[in-house]
Structures are given as structure tokens and as C-alpha cells.
Design a protein around this motif. Structure first.
Motif, PDB file in Angstrom:
ATOM      1  N   HIS A  42       0.830  -1.213   0.000  1.00 35.60           N
ATOM      2  CA  HIS A  42       0.000   0.000   0.000  1.00 35.60           C
ATOM      3  C   HIS A  42       0.862   1.259   0.000  1.00 35.60           C
ATOM      4  O   HIS A  42       0.484   2.270  -0.606  1.00 35.60           O
ATOM      5  CB  HIS A  42      -0.959  -0.002   1.193  1.00 35.60           C
ATOM      6  N   CYS A  43       2.001   1.202   0.662  1.00 36.97           N
ATOM      7  CA  CYS A  43       2.918   2.349   0.615  1.00 36.97           C
ATOM      8  C   CYS A  43       3.501   2.504  -0.782  1.00 36.97           C
ATOM      9  O   CYS A  43       3.674   3.634  -1.269  1.00 36.97           O
ATOM     10  CB  CYS A  43       4.035   2.186   1.654  1.00 36.97           C
ATOM     11  N   TYR A  46       0.839   4.170  -2.744  1.00 39.98           N
ATOM     12  CA  TYR A  46       0.759   5.582  -2.378  1.00 39.98           C
ATOM     13  C   TYR A  46       1.873   6.371  -3.068  1.00 39.98           C
ATOM     14  O   TYR A  46       1.627   7.435  -3.649  1.00 39.98           O
ATOM     15  CB  TYR A  46       0.845   5.749  -0.860  1.00 39.98           C
ATOM     16  N   GLU A  50       1.386   9.406  -5.820  1.00 44.62           N
ATOM     17  CA  GLU A  50       1.883  10.745  -5.536  1.00 44.62           C
ATOM     18  C   GLU A  50       2.911  11.221  -6.556  1.00 44.62           C
ATOM     19  O   GLU A  50       3.065  12.419  -6.754  1.00 44.62           O
ATOM     20  CB  GLU A  50       2.516  10.790  -4.138  1.00 44.62           C
ATOM     21  N   TYR A  62      -4.249   5.653  -0.932  1.00 44.26           N
ATOM     22  CA  TYR A  62      -3.590   4.561  -0.206  1.00 44.26           C
ATOM     23  C   TYR A  62      -2.891   5.020   1.076  1.00 44.26           C
ATOM     24  O   TYR A  62      -2.266   4.217   1.742  1.00 44.26           O
ATOM     25  CB  TYR A  62      -2.564   3.870  -1.111  1.00 44.26           C
ATOM     26  N   LEU A  63      -2.995   6.294   1.418  1.00 45.43           N
ATOM     27  CA  LEU A  63      -2.261   6.785   2.585  1.00 45.43           C
ATOM     28  C   LEU A  63      -2.680   6.076   3.871  1.00 45.43           C
ATOM     29  O   LEU A  63      -1.826   5.636   4.644  1.00 45.43           O
ATOM     30  CB  LEU A  63      -2.409   8.297   2.735  1.00 45.43           C
ATOM     31  N   CYS A  66      -1.392   2.573   3.945  1.00 47.60           N
ATOM     32  CA  CYS A  66       0.072   2.612   4.094  1.00 47.60           C
ATOM     33  C   CYS A  66       0.430   2.862   5.555  1.00 47.60           C
ATOM     34  O   CYS A  66       1.278   2.170   6.123  1.00 47.60           O
ATOM     35  CB  CYS A  66       0.658   3.704   3.195  1.00 47.60           C
TER      36      CYS A  66
END
Length: 131
Positions: A42-43, A46, A50, A62-63, A66
Motif C-alpha cells: 500500500h505504501c 501511495y 503521488e 492509499y495513505l 500505508c
């Protein structure tokens, strides 16, 4: 006197061996935790959102997930986990040099955006290898 020098040298060597062993086990513990958290997928998502120019991006989607994955890591492993997420993104995608730098910049500050973290609030990233 020679016996004392030998004794001190033996203790110094034992100290170095134990210290190296602790470092290795701590590092392998982080690697294990990162794998358990699906390599912080997920990170990675993210970071990709971005930093890419796709018109279909919804930045920040996804923040929260994450942050949850990072929260599941021990505090000492969070920066290493983010470093891992950046490396995965760089290895899996085609990133221009400036985009890759942006990946590192965004990763450095993710912890500030996670509401439950106190320390560290910023990670130092080893980016020299990529540029």
C-alpha cells in the motif's frame, strides 16, 4: 601485562561479535516484518500515485492503508520499510530521474502524514545508489 592485554583484546572481540550479531538479527527482524506486511504494497501504491503523472490518480487513496502497514512494523523498522517500498517501485517501474527523486522525497515525509506516529517523523533515505 601481556595477559591483561590478551584479556582486554578478548573482551573487545567478544563485544564486536555480539554487537554485530544484534545488528544482523535486528535487520533480519525488519526484513521479516516488511515481508509480513506484503512488502508495504500500500505504501508502494501511495508513492506511485503521488509521483506519477497519470490522469487517473486519486492522490492519497492509499495513505491510510500505508500508515496501517507502517504501524504494524516496529518503530525501528519503519524507515527501512519505506526504503524497501521505494526500491520496489524503482525496480518495478520506469521512472525518470526527477520522478525517482520525488519518490524518495515523498517517502521521507510519509510518517508525518500518519496520525499515530510520534518518532521518527522523517526518514533519511539512501538514494545515492539510484542516481
Amino acid at each position: 601485562m601481556a595477559k591483561l592485554a590478551l584479556l582486554v583484546a578478548t573482551f573487545a572481540l567478544a563485544f564486536l561479535v555480539v554487537n554485530a550479531s544484534i545488528y544482523r538479527s535486528g535487520h533480519s527482524s525488519c526484513e521479516r516484518q516488511i515481508r509480513q506486511e506484503d512488502n508495504l504494497r500500500h505504501c508502494q501504491k501511495y508513492l506511485e500515485e503521488e509521483c506519477s503523472d497519470s490522469p487517473y490518480n486519486r492522490p492519497g487513496r492509499y495513505l491510510d492503508s500505508c500508515c496501517q502497514q507502517l504501524e504494524n512494523l516496529e518503530r525501528e523498522c519503519r524507515c527501512e520499510g519505506l526504503q524497501h517500498a521505494v526500491r520496489q517501485q524503482l525496480e518495478e517501474g520506469e521512472w525518470e530521474r526527477e520522478e525517482a527523486r520525488e519518490l524518495f522525497q515523498v517517502a521521507k515525509t510519509i510518517l508525518r502524514k500518519c496520525p499515530n506516529f510520534e518518532e521518527p517523523r522523517r526518514c533519511e533515505m539512501q538514494s545515492r545508489r539510484w542516481f
